[in-house]
Design an enzyme around this catalytic site. Structure first.
Site, PDB file in Angstrom:
ATOM      1  N   ASP A   1      -7.902  -5.334  -0.119  1.00  0.00           N
ATOM      2  CA  ASP A   1      -8.297  -6.293  -1.329  1.00  0.00           C
ATOM      3  C   ASP A   1      -8.028  -7.400  -1.197  1.00  0.00           C
ATOM      4  O   ASP A   1      -8.379  -8.481  -1.878  1.00  0.00           O
ATOM      5  CB  ASP A   1      -7.660  -5.506  -2.662  1.00  0.00           C
ATOM      6  CG  ASP A   1      -8.431  -4.307  -3.137  1.00  0.00           C
ATOM      7  OD1 ASP A   1      -7.410  -3.417  -3.464  1.00  0.00           O
ATOM      8  OD2 ASP A   1      -9.437  -4.101  -2.974  1.00  0.00           O
TER       9      ASP A   1
ATOM     10  N   HIS B   1       1.051  -1.162  -0.114  1.00  0.00           N
ATOM     11  CA  HIS B   1       0.043  -0.123   0.057  1.00  0.00           C
ATOM     12  C   HIS B   1       0.799   1.235   0.060  1.00  0.00           C
ATOM     13  O   HIS B   1       2.129   1.255   0.723  1.00  0.00           O
ATOM     14  CB  HIS B   1      -0.811   0.156   1.223  1.00  0.00           C
ATOM     15  CG  HIS B   1      -2.162   0.866   1.033  1.00  0.00           C
ATOM     16  ND1 HIS B   1      -2.081   2.327   1.351  1.00  0.00           N
ATOM     17  CD2 HIS B   1      -3.446   0.801   0.691  1.00  0.00           C
ATOM     18  CE1 HIS B   1      -3.154   2.843   1.027  1.00  0.00           C
ATOM     19  NE2 HIS B   1      -3.928   1.877   0.777  1.00  0.00           N
TER      20      HIS B   1
HETATM   21  C1  SDX Z   1      -6.290   0.051  -2.912  1.00  0.00           C
HETATM   22  O1  SDX Z   1      -4.211   4.386  -2.232  1.00  0.00           O
HETATM   23  C2  SDX Z   1      -5.231   3.834  -1.413  1.00  0.00           C
HETATM   24  O2  SDX Z   1      -5.810   4.246  -0.332  1.00  0.00           O
HETATM   25  C3  SDX Z   1      -5.828   2.641  -2.372  1.00  0.00           C
HETATM   26  C4  SDX Z   1      -6.685   1.930  -1.493  1.00  0.00           C
HETATM   27  C5  SDX Z   1      -8.226   2.586  -1.377  1.00  0.00           C
HETATM   28  O3  SDX Z   1      -8.855   2.288  -0.441  1.00  0.00           O
HETATM   29  O4  SDX Z   1      -8.333   3.404  -2.194  1.00  0.00           O
HETATM   30  O5  SDX Z   1      -6.570   1.584  -0.380  1.00  0.00           O
HETATM   31  C6  SDX Z   1      -7.215   0.548  -2.351  1.00  0.00           C
HETATM   32  O6  SDX Z   1      -5.824   0.382  -4.264  1.00  0.00           O
HETATM   33  C7  SDX Z   1      -5.310  -1.096  -2.440  1.00  0.00           C
HETATM   34  C8  SDX Z   1      -4.043  -1.364  -3.180  1.00  0.00           C
HETATM   35  C9  SDX Z   1      -4.555  -2.665  -4.153  1.00  0.00           C
HETATM   36  N1  SDX Z   1      -3.469  -3.006  -5.097  1.00  0.00           N
HETATM   37  C10 SDX Z   1      -2.905  -4.262  -4.874  1.00  0.00           C
HETATM   38  O7  SDX Z   1      -2.992  -5.004  -4.116  1.00  0.00           O
HETATM   39  C11 SDX Z   1      -2.015  -4.260  -6.224  1.00  0.00           C
HETATM   40  C12 SDX Z   1      -0.555  -5.019  -5.625  1.00  0.00           C
HETATM   41  N2  SDX Z   1       0.025  -3.776  -4.920  1.00  0.00           N
HETATM   42  C13 SDX Z   1       1.149  -3.005  -5.424  1.00  0.00           C
HETATM   43  O8  SDX Z   1       0.872  -3.038  -6.859  1.00  0.00           O
HETATM   44  C14 SDX Z   1       1.729  -1.856  -4.702  1.00  0.00           C
HETATM   45  O9  SDX Z   1       1.789  -2.180  -3.487  1.00  0.00           O
HETATM   46  C15 SDX Z   1       0.779  -0.564  -4.721  1.00  0.00           C
HETATM   47  C16 SDX Z   1       0.209  -0.061  -5.926  1.00  0.00           C
HETATM   48  C17 SDX Z   1      -0.439  -0.854  -3.867  1.00  0.00           C
HETATM   49  C18 SDX Z   1       1.469   0.495  -4.059  1.00  0.00           C
HETATM   50  O10 SDX Z   1       2.506   0.871  -5.034  1.00  0.00           O
HETATM   51  P1  SDX Z   1       3.799   2.054  -4.524  1.00  0.00           P
HETATM   52  O11 SDX Z   1       3.366   2.690  -3.619  1.00  0.00           O
HETATM   53  O12 SDX Z   1       3.713   2.914  -5.789  1.00  0.00           O
HETATM   54  O13 SDX Z   1       4.879   1.311  -4.264  1.00  0.00           O
HETATM   55  P2  SDX Z   1       5.764   0.543  -5.256  1.00  0.00           P
HETATM   56  O14 SDX Z   1       4.886  -0.182  -6.407  1.00  0.00           O
HETATM   57  O15 SDX Z   1       6.837   1.556  -5.536  1.00  0.00           O
HETATM   58  O16 SDX Z   1       6.601  -0.677  -4.634  1.00  0.00           O
HETATM   59  C19 SDX Z   1       7.640  -0.381  -3.606  1.00  0.00           C
HETATM   60  C20 SDX Z   1       8.373  -1.636  -3.561  1.00  0.00           C
HETATM   61  C21 SDX Z   1       8.781  -2.082  -4.965  1.00  0.00           C
HETATM   62  O17 SDX Z   1      10.035  -3.014  -4.930  1.00  0.00           O
HETATM   63  P3  SDX Z   1      11.487  -2.217  -5.118  1.00  0.00           P
HETATM   64  O18 SDX Z   1      11.437  -1.506  -6.615  1.00  0.00           O
HETATM   65  O19 SDX Z   1      11.520  -1.167  -4.075  1.00  0.00           O
HETATM   66  O20 SDX Z   1      12.470  -3.373  -5.025  1.00  0.00           O
HETATM   67  O21 SDX Z   1       7.616  -2.942  -3.209  1.00  0.00           O
HETATM   68  C22 SDX Z   1       7.374  -3.840  -4.277  1.00  0.00           C
HETATM   69  C23 SDX Z   1       7.796  -2.821  -5.463  1.00  0.00           C
HETATM   70  O22 SDX Z   1       8.266  -3.828  -6.477  1.00  0.00           O
HETATM   71  N3  SDX Z   1       6.024  -4.062  -4.060  1.00  0.00           N
HETATM   72  C24 SDX Z   1       5.502  -5.546  -4.443  1.00  0.00           C
HETATM   73  C25 SDX Z   1       4.171  -5.304  -4.238  1.00  0.00           C
HETATM   74  N4  SDX Z   1       3.915  -4.183  -3.900  1.00  0.00           N
HETATM   75  C26 SDX Z   1       4.994  -3.440  -3.893  1.00  0.00           C
HETATM   76  N5  SDX Z   1       6.306  -6.734  -4.845  1.00  0.00           N
HETATM   77  C27 SDX Z   1       5.482  -7.738  -4.801  1.00  0.00           C
HETATM   78  N6  SDX Z   1       4.301  -7.556  -4.666  1.00  0.00           N
HETATM   79  C28 SDX Z   1       3.563  -6.596  -4.168  1.00  0.00           C
HETATM   80  N7  SDX Z   1       2.143  -6.452  -4.215  1.00  0.00           N
END
Ligand code: SDX
Length: 428
Positions: free
Chosen positions: A363, A306
């Site tokens: 989710d 998140h």
């Molecule tokens: C919602 O914003 C809100 O409030 C949203 C929400 C709401 O109520 O409106 O809470 C609802 O959208 C919840 C999120 C649902 N999405 C997912 O579950 C999809 C999987 N999660 C990710 O794609 C990610 O965690 C996000 C999109 C939720 C957050 O992305 P960020 O904050 O931009 O973080 P990032 O993508 O830069 O990740 C940071 C690191 C990265 O690794 P490094 O490049 O630092 O090595 O964490 C890793 C990412 O690769 N990472 C994951 C991961 N999520 C982040 N690695 C594996 N699996 C994951 N799920």
């Protein structure tokens, strides 16, 4: 007013420091370019506040979520979705008579124009429900031309807020019925808001559908937990579209489109599909954890991570408990829930997830309940939009009442500098 000093070359500028009611600090850069010629760059707005708001407070470090100051745990336990919608939109918990009046105004408007059925007839049976919902929501503005007035008086805006709260459950149920080739079920306003929705979804003309009280309770809880979440992607979209003085139906429809993405609300559908895939693959949890960690592998652990919560998502904790309760009450054993719990356990002990502070989000478990209720997987995100509707309406109203300017960010241009046009004959 606390100040920050910004040294650019041999000039020092003062920036005001804004302090929120929970002690959050922000540098006010609203006049930065006028003063310095500089802008800031923050792709994805990870460090940028777009507004000041009185609606929802999140503390990502502490796992705190409050609507108008009330803890989400208490609202999920004791309130109803419409009471929470009233709180989000009008700012205070309603008295009994205020809530009865609010519910009554909604009950008066649960029908949708019969011509809307023609919209549903136009979609292929394979159409994704989010695409139908976004289209029909935006089209609703054509049935209520008063909503197109960018300077409409408060009572017109309020009437269209009521219309949306009243008609979205009917629209969602009719999307489901149309897809199944079932007859549309009309609202039964003697029922509660959630019971009426379940009646329109699962009822038939040939019998009266009596929803299980555990299902009604779980759905109220899910709608409350999804109702608002400050400036997330879809809510920021609703505020952005509304800032151009576009009507409330177009703004909410834009929110549905933003929520559709798999990184946002679309994740709840992706989670169940991911869990089913792991189950079909023999339940090898570690294999999929390793794939999620592999930078060369596009697979991500959907429902994990998140932007704000860097410890647990308080909503995920509540939904996980509710999933156990509903499945037990309904006598359902869903093997996918066991896989989800095992996946959480393995991930939360893995340095990759610990270092990046990745935890289950809202989710991760919600689809387990939707599935137990009988909601088809590709309508899970529609259910997210259903809950988030109250927050979108509240945030849109706050933006409009504040008279905020049209959203128009700047950029840093990194493209080609000045060059002369070359006629095609000379381009080789
Ligand atoms: C919602 O914003 C809100 O409030 C949203 C929400 C709401 O109520 O409106 O809470 C609802 O959208 C919840 C999120 C649902 N999405 C997912 O579950 C999809 C999987 N999660 C990710 O794609 C990610 O965690 C996000 C999109 C939720 C957050 O992305 P960020 O904050 O931009 O973080 P990032 O993508 O830069 O990740 C940071 C690191 C990265 O690794 P490094 O490049 O630092 O090595 O964490 C890793 C990412 O690769 N990472 C994951 C991961 N999520 C982040 N690695 C594996 N699996 C994951 N799920």
């Amino acid at each position: 007013m606390e100040k920050a000093l910004l040294h650019l070359g041999d000039t020092t500028y003062e920036l005001d420091i804004i302090t929120g009611s929970e002690g959050e600090k922000a540098l006010d850069i609203s006049k930065l370019r006028d003063k310095t010629g500089y802008i800031t760059l923050d792709i994805g707005y990870k460090n940028t506040g777009s507004t000041v708001s009185r609606i929802t407070f999140i503390d990502g470090e502490q796992g705190i979520l409050r609507y108008r100051g009330y803890p989400i745990e208490q609202l999920a336990e004791f309130s109803t979705y419409l009471e929470v919608a009233y709180l989000l939109i009008y700012g205070e918990l309603p008295t009994r008579s205020q809530l009865e009046n609010f519910e009554g105004r909604i009950k008066e408007r649960t029908l949708i124009h019969e011509d809307i059925k023609k919209f549903f007839d136009g979609f292929p049976s394979s159409a994704h429900p989010m695409g139908i919902l976004a289209s029909v929501l935006c089209s609703l503005s054509s049935f209520y031309p008063e909503s197109l007035d960018p300077y409409a008086p408060d009572e017109v805006i309020d009437r269209n807020i009521i219309r949306l709260l009243a008609k979205v459950p009917t629209l969602i149920a009719w999307i489901y019925k149309k897809r199944n080739g079932h007859p549309y079920m009309y609202p039964r306003n003697e029922r509660s808001y959630v019971e009426n929705f379940l009646h329109m979804m699962f009822g038939m003309p040939t019998y009266d559908y009596e929803p299980d009280p555990h299902v009604v309770d779980a759905l109220n809880k899910l709608l409350i937990l999804h109702a608002d979440h400050e400036q997330n992607c879809s809510t920021s979209t609703v505020r952005t579209v509304g800032s151009s003085l576009a009507n409330i139906y177009a703004s909410v429809a834009a929110g549905v489109c933003a929520l559709w993405g798999p990184l946002h609300g679309g994740a709840n559908q992706e989670v169940i599909e991911m869990l089913e895939m792991i189950r079909a693959d023999g339940g090898n949890i570690q294999k999929w954890i390793d794939k999620a960690k592999d930078k060369n592998d596009p697979f991500r652990l959907m429902g994990f991570g998140h932007r704000v919560y860097k410890n647990f998502d308080p909503r995920a904790k509540i939904i996980k408990q509710a999933a156990d309760q509903v499945l037990n009450a309904l006598g359902i054993h869903d093997p996918v829930l066991d896989i989800a719990k095992k996946l959480e356990e393995v991930a939360l002990s893995d340095p990759y997830f610990i270092e990046r502070r990745l935890y289950p989000n809202v989710d991760f478990y919600s689809g387990i309940i939707y599935r137990a209720i009988g909601i088809p997987v590709d309508m899970f995100t529609v259910m997210f939009a259903f809950g988030r509707l109250a927050g979108w309406l509240a945030q849109w109203l706050e933006m409009r009442k504040a008279g905020e300017p049209i959203v128009r960010p700047r950029q840093v241009y990194v493209g080609p500098t000045l060059r002369e046009y070359v006629p095609i004959a000379k381009r080789g």
